[in-house]
Design an enzyme around this catalytic site. Structure first.
Site, PDB file in Angstrom:
ATOM      1  N   ARG A   8     -10.038 -17.329  39.753  1.00 56.10           N
ATOM      2  CA  ARG A   8     -10.413 -15.924  39.974  1.00 56.10           C
ATOM      3  C   ARG A   8     -10.473 -15.630  41.470  1.00 56.10           C
ATOM      4  O   ARG A   8      -9.976 -14.596  41.932  1.00 56.10           O
ATOM      5  CB  ARG A   8     -11.767 -15.668  39.303  1.00 56.10           C
ATOM      6  CG  ARG A   8     -12.394 -14.297  39.567  1.00 56.10           C
ATOM      7  CD  ARG A   8     -13.656 -14.184  38.705  1.00 56.10           C
ATOM      8  NE  ARG A   8     -14.561 -13.143  39.142  1.00 56.10           N
ATOM      9  CZ  ARG A   8     -14.519 -11.881  38.743  1.00 56.10           C
ATOM     10  NH1 ARG A   8     -13.546 -11.484  37.942  1.00 56.10           N
ATOM     11  NH2 ARG A   8     -15.418 -11.008  39.158  1.00 56.10           N
TER      12      ARG A   8
ATOM     13  N   HIS B 268     -16.409  -5.753  39.895  1.00 54.10           N
ATOM     14  CA  HIS B 268     -17.583  -5.733  40.769  1.00 54.10           C
ATOM     15  C   HIS B 268     -18.158  -4.322  40.829  1.00 54.10           C
ATOM     16  O   HIS B 268     -17.412  -3.356  41.042  1.00 54.10           O
ATOM     17  CB  HIS B 268     -17.215  -6.177  42.183  1.00 54.10           C
ATOM     18  CG  HIS B 268     -16.939  -7.636  42.309  1.00 54.10           C
ATOM     19  ND1 HIS B 268     -16.215  -8.192  43.341  1.00 54.10           N
ATOM     20  CD2 HIS B 268     -17.293  -8.678  41.516  1.00 54.10           C
ATOM     21  CE1 HIS B 268     -16.135  -9.493  43.191  1.00 54.10           C
ATOM     22  NE2 HIS B 268     -16.779  -9.812  42.085  1.00 54.10           N
TER      23      HIS B 268
ATOM     24  N   LYS C 129     -19.626  -8.438  32.705  1.00 52.24           N
ATOM     25  CA  LYS C 129     -21.084  -8.559  32.757  1.00 52.24           C
ATOM     26  C   LYS C 129     -21.743  -7.265  32.283  1.00 52.24           C
ATOM     27  O   LYS C 129     -21.278  -6.181  32.585  1.00 52.24           O
ATOM     28  CB  LYS C 129     -21.533  -8.872  34.189  1.00 52.24           C
ATOM     29  CG  LYS C 129     -21.198 -10.283  34.646  1.00 52.24           C
ATOM     30  CD  LYS C 129     -21.780 -10.554  36.021  1.00 52.24           C
ATOM     31  CE  LYS C 129     -21.554 -11.996  36.440  1.00 52.24           C
ATOM     32  NZ  LYS C 129     -22.123 -12.287  37.770  1.00 52.24           N
TER      33      LYS C 129
ATOM     34  N   HIS D  29     -13.605 -20.675  38.084  1.00 50.51           N
ATOM     35  CA  HIS D  29     -13.848 -19.552  38.985  1.00 50.51           C
ATOM     36  C   HIS D  29     -12.919 -19.598  40.198  1.00 50.51           C
ATOM     37  O   HIS D  29     -12.639 -18.569  40.809  1.00 50.51           O
ATOM     38  CB  HIS D  29     -15.301 -19.562  39.456  1.00 50.51           C
ATOM     39  CG  HIS D  29     -15.704 -18.311  40.187  1.00 50.51           C
ATOM     40  ND1 HIS D  29     -15.952 -17.127  39.539  1.00 50.51           N
ATOM     41  CD2 HIS D  29     -15.874 -18.068  41.507  1.00 50.51           C
ATOM     42  CE1 HIS D  29     -16.280 -16.197  40.430  1.00 50.51           C
ATOM     43  NE2 HIS D  29     -16.227 -16.743  41.634  1.00 50.51           N
TER      44      HIS D  29
ATOM     45  N   TYR E 166     -16.920 -11.715  48.706  1.00 52.19           N
ATOM     46  CA  TYR E 166     -16.164 -12.630  47.852  1.00 52.19           C
ATOM     47  C   TYR E 166     -14.900 -13.129  48.537  1.00 52.19           C
ATOM     48  O   TYR E 166     -14.447 -14.237  48.296  1.00 52.19           O
ATOM     49  CB  TYR E 166     -15.796 -11.874  46.566  1.00 52.19           C
ATOM     50  CG  TYR E 166     -15.288 -12.700  45.441  1.00 52.19           C
ATOM     51  CD1 TYR E 166     -13.923 -12.859  45.228  1.00 52.19           C
ATOM     52  CD2 TYR E 166     -16.169 -13.314  44.559  1.00 52.19           C
ATOM     53  CE1 TYR E 166     -13.447 -13.601  44.182  1.00 52.19           C
ATOM     54  CE2 TYR E 166     -15.700 -14.050  43.508  1.00 52.19           C
ATOM     55  CZ  TYR E 166     -14.344 -14.197  43.309  1.00 52.19           C
ATOM     56  OH  TYR E 166     -13.881 -14.939  42.260  1.00 52.19           O
TER      57      TYR E 166
ATOM     58  N   ARG F 209     -13.337 -13.920  34.753  1.00 52.61           N
ATOM     59  CA  ARG F 209     -14.424 -14.897  34.693  1.00 52.61           C
ATOM     60  C   ARG F 209     -14.171 -15.772  33.471  1.00 52.61           C
ATOM     61  O   ARG F 209     -13.543 -15.333  32.501  1.00 52.61           O
ATOM     62  CB  ARG F 209     -15.782 -14.192  34.546  1.00 52.61           C
ATOM     63  CG  ARG F 209     -16.142 -13.239  35.674  1.00 52.61           C
ATOM     64  CD  ARG F 209     -17.493 -12.580  35.402  1.00 52.61           C
ATOM     65  NE  ARG F 209     -17.915 -11.690  36.480  1.00 52.61           N
ATOM     66  CZ  ARG F 209     -17.710 -10.384  36.520  1.00 52.61           C
ATOM     67  NH1 ARG F 209     -17.078  -9.798  35.503  1.00 52.61           N
ATOM     68  NH2 ARG F 209     -18.121  -9.655  37.533  1.00 52.61           N
TER      69      ARG F 209
END
Length: 298
Positions: free
Chosen positions: A247, A270, A172, A244, A279, A148
């Site tokens: 990615r 994830h 994250k 992005h 995705y 990211r």
């Protein structure tokens, strides 16, 4: 309880209890602030405790005149999360968004760059300038590790484990993962750090940050977006791309070449395999190839 106090408590909860990233917290904050602004502009005197479904419905209806369905769905989700927090803290017994209908939106995936597209973008970088070496290195890292943009700008020199062939990534919610890095990208990073970065006047607090601007500070997310946008313009690439997209391309290219979905999930960071499945987008020819290769009745 007034709105300012409720919002402050909510943001503290997201940071301390949930451990969310600052960008995510800012997004949730903007959703609630939009509601507060609507109430103030229309002189609607209700508190976070007394506001009801009718107020929320009218707010969403007004907002929908200026935003698309996807943004509307995002706004409803943010507001719903805020009232879930108030219920969790026993400030309310109900969530006034429960009966709101979220607009149906299709799955929107970013354009994928082909390997040729990626080579075209990276090869168009002017390497005669110091920032050219940096830009090539950061784009190679972005693509080869599937990062990211926030993970890229926060990458530390102490996160590089080249002897083991991995980099440590803080994703994250401050969750840590290790991502493989190929030898070519390792060489780019080592060259940038030892030949370019070493000559910068590194500012205090950024001594361990890999990618720096000319003033010796950490690159911003906006700067990475700008670099990608300018390269797309320079090469005449018609696709709408962002950091992005690299990615997304990383994951798609691995999957198309037979990589295990769960391995890709771990590399992307994830939590759920479902996120990784959504995705990816696969063309039918690849799916046909998988069946023809692996099915016992081929």
């Amino acid at each position: 309880m007034n709105w300012n106090n409720a919002l402050t408590d909510y943001l503290t909860f997201l940071k301390i209890e949930k451990g969310l990233a600052l960008n995510t917290i800012d997004s949730y904050s903007r959703d609630v602030k939009k509601l507060i602004s609507y109430l103030e502009v229309n002189e609607i005197k209700v508190s976070p405790i007394s506001i009801n479904q009718d107020h929320i419905q009218e707010f969403i209806y007004t907002a929908s005149k200026e935003i698309n369905a996807r943004s509307q769905a995002r706004l409803i989700s943010g507001i719903r999360n805020f009232f879930d927090f108030l219920i969790f803290e026993d400030y309310r017994k109900d969530n006034p968004t429960d009966l709101l209908e979220t607009p149906k939106i299709g799955l929107k995936l970013p354009d994928t760059l082909s390997i040729e597209d990626i080579d075209l973008l990276i090869n168009s970088i002017d390497l005669s300038k110091p920032q050219g070496e940096r830009n090539r290195t950061l784009l190679e890292t972005l693509y080869s590790c599937g990062l990211r943009v926030s993970e890229l700008v926060n990458l530390q020199i102490s996160d590089l484990f080249f002897e083991e062939g991995f980099i440590r990534v803080i994703g994250k919610g401050n969750k840590q993962r290790f991502v493989p890095i190929n030898t070519q990208t390792q060489k780019y990073i080592a060259n940038y750090v030892n030949e370019i970065r070493v000559h910068l006047n590194t500012q205090k607090g950024f001594e361990d940050t890999v990618f720096l601007n000319r003033r010796g500070k950490k690159l911003t997310r906006v700067m990475i977006f700008t670099i990608v946008k300018n390269l797309a313009i320079k090469t005449g690439l018609k696709k709408k791309i962002s950091p992005h997209t690299f990615r997304h391309s990383f994951a798609t290219h691995l999957l198309e070449r037979g990589a295990d979905l769960r391995a890709i999930q771990q590399m992307l960071g994830h939590e759920s395999i479902t996120t990784t499945e959504i995705y990816m987008h696969l063309d039918k020819s690849f799916l046909k190839q998988v069946v023809n290769t692996f099915h016992p009745r081929k």
